[in-house]
Write an enzyme that holds these catalytic residues in place. Structure first.
Site, PDB file in Angstrom:
ATOM      1  N   GLU A  43      29.469 -67.947  -3.485  1.00  0.00           N
ATOM      2  CA  GLU A  43      30.575 -67.068  -3.856  1.00  0.00           C
ATOM      3  C   GLU A  43      30.229 -66.542  -5.244  1.00  0.00           C
ATOM      4  O   GLU A  43      30.363 -67.243  -6.247  1.00  0.00           O
ATOM      5  CB  GLU A  43      31.896 -67.851  -3.879  1.00  0.00           C
ATOM      6  CG  GLU A  43      33.086 -67.008  -4.322  1.00  0.00           C
ATOM      7  CD  GLU A  43      34.351 -67.844  -4.524  1.00  0.00           C
ATOM      8  OE1 GLU A  43      34.582 -68.809  -3.765  1.00  0.00           O
ATOM      9  OE2 GLU A  43      35.108 -67.521  -5.450  1.00  0.00           O
ATOM     10  N   ARG A  47      32.855 -61.540 -12.259  1.00  0.00           N
ATOM     11  CA  ARG A  47      33.315 -61.704 -13.639  1.00  0.00           C
ATOM     12  C   ARG A  47      32.289 -61.196 -14.614  1.00  0.00           C
ATOM     13  O   ARG A  47      32.533 -61.171 -15.813  1.00  0.00           O
ATOM     14  CB  ARG A  47      33.528 -63.189 -13.948  1.00  0.00           C
ATOM     15  CG  ARG A  47      34.681 -63.771 -13.235  1.00  0.00           C
ATOM     16  CD  ARG A  47      34.798 -65.241 -13.570  1.00  0.00           C
ATOM     17  NE  ARG A  47      35.438 -65.890 -12.459  1.00  0.00           N
ATOM     18  CZ  ARG A  47      35.658 -67.170 -12.372  1.00  0.00           C
ATOM     19  NH1 ARG A  47      35.271 -67.971 -13.346  1.00  0.00           N
ATOM     20  NH2 ARG A  47      36.243 -67.673 -11.315  1.00  0.00           N
ATOM     21  N   LYS A 131      42.694 -69.532  -0.165  1.00  0.00           N
ATOM     22  CA  LYS A 131      42.163 -70.261  -1.315  1.00  0.00           C
ATOM     23  C   LYS A 131      43.351 -70.927  -2.004  1.00  0.00           C
ATOM     24  O   LYS A 131      44.451 -70.370  -2.032  1.00  0.00           O
ATOM     25  CB  LYS A 131      41.476 -69.265  -2.253  1.00  0.00           C
ATOM     26  CG  LYS A 131      40.985 -69.863  -3.556  1.00  0.00           C
ATOM     27  CD  LYS A 131      40.051 -68.905  -4.265  1.00  0.00           C
ATOM     28  CE  LYS A 131      39.778 -69.394  -5.682  1.00  0.00           C
ATOM     29  NZ  LYS A 131      38.451 -69.070  -6.162  1.00  0.00           N
TER      30      LYS A 131
END
Ligand code: 3PG
Length: 217
Positions: A43, A47, A131
């Site tokens: 994943e 960012r 999630k």
């Protein structure tokens, strides 16, 4: 690959490495290391400026690796991620527009949902796995177990504060699809090109999955 197939892979692999890549030159080596160590999923978080290029490089050069994008906050980022080769999208919160955009295109999507209201909304949108972020600060496994009572049809991907010290209890719980974690792919280890150390940590994590989920490994 549809949502269901993606969830099956997550469940089998057990731990989804959450990766922050500062430099796309490390992407392929990291992807190879994850695959060699036995956790063939990444994943890649949106960012850093290197995320898109890292996803592209991993997707093109690591055939056995399931590459997705994390920390996806809006449709624009999802578009860029998918174009670069991301095969699933993870978001820290439940963004209806982003989630709908993915569902309409059959792109597996895992938005964060922490409360009964958010989980309820995710279920109404047709999701069965969310999630659960940030897992430990938000109540961890006891919170997930409590939520599972009314939401028995939902499985969770707890992420945030998961480590070798607590991951076993999560993995042994049936409503946990997989755990997300960054401990085996810390930015400091990547920056120092500590590939052997990363592979050892990935192997240790994969061993924990086999120990806790013998039936699915
Ligand atoms: C994150 O989005 O940063 C993930 O939750 C990773 O959390 P961790 O660093 O506690 O594993």
């Amino acid at each position: 690959m549809d949502q269901k197939q993606c969830i099956e892979i997550f469940r089998r692999v057990g731990i989804v490495p959450v990766v922050v890549l500062e430099d796309a030159k490390d992407a392929v080596r990291l992807g190879q290391t994850l695959t060699a160590g036995g956790l063939p999923v990444a994943e890649v978080t949106f960012r850093t400026a290197a995320a898109e290029e890292s996803i592209r490089a991993m997707s093109e050069s690591c055939p056995g690796l399931l590459v997705g994008a994390g920390t996806v906050l809006d449709i624009g980022q999802a578009e860029r991620a998918v174009k670069a080769g991301a095969r699933f999208i993870v978001s820290p919160g439940l963004n209806r527009d982003l989630t709908a955009w993915c569902l309409e295109r059959d792109i597996p999507v895992f938005p964060g949902a922490l409360t009964p209201t958010e989980i309820s909304e995710a279920v109404c949108m047709g999701l069965t796995t969310v999630k659960f972020f940030p897992a430990e600060p938000a109540g961890g496994l006891s919170m997930i177990r409590a939520l599972s009572a009314p939401f028995g049809m939902v499985s969770f991907m707890p992420t945030g504060g998961i480590s070798p010290a607590n991951v076993r209890d999560y993995l042994k719980t049936s409503c946990i699809a997989a755990c997300g974690g960054s401990w085996m792919v810390k930015s400091s280890l990547i920056a120092a090109s500590e590939w052997d150390r990363i592979e050892a940590l990935v192997r240790e994590a994969a061993d924990i999955v086999r120990e806790c989920r013998p039936a699915v490994s």
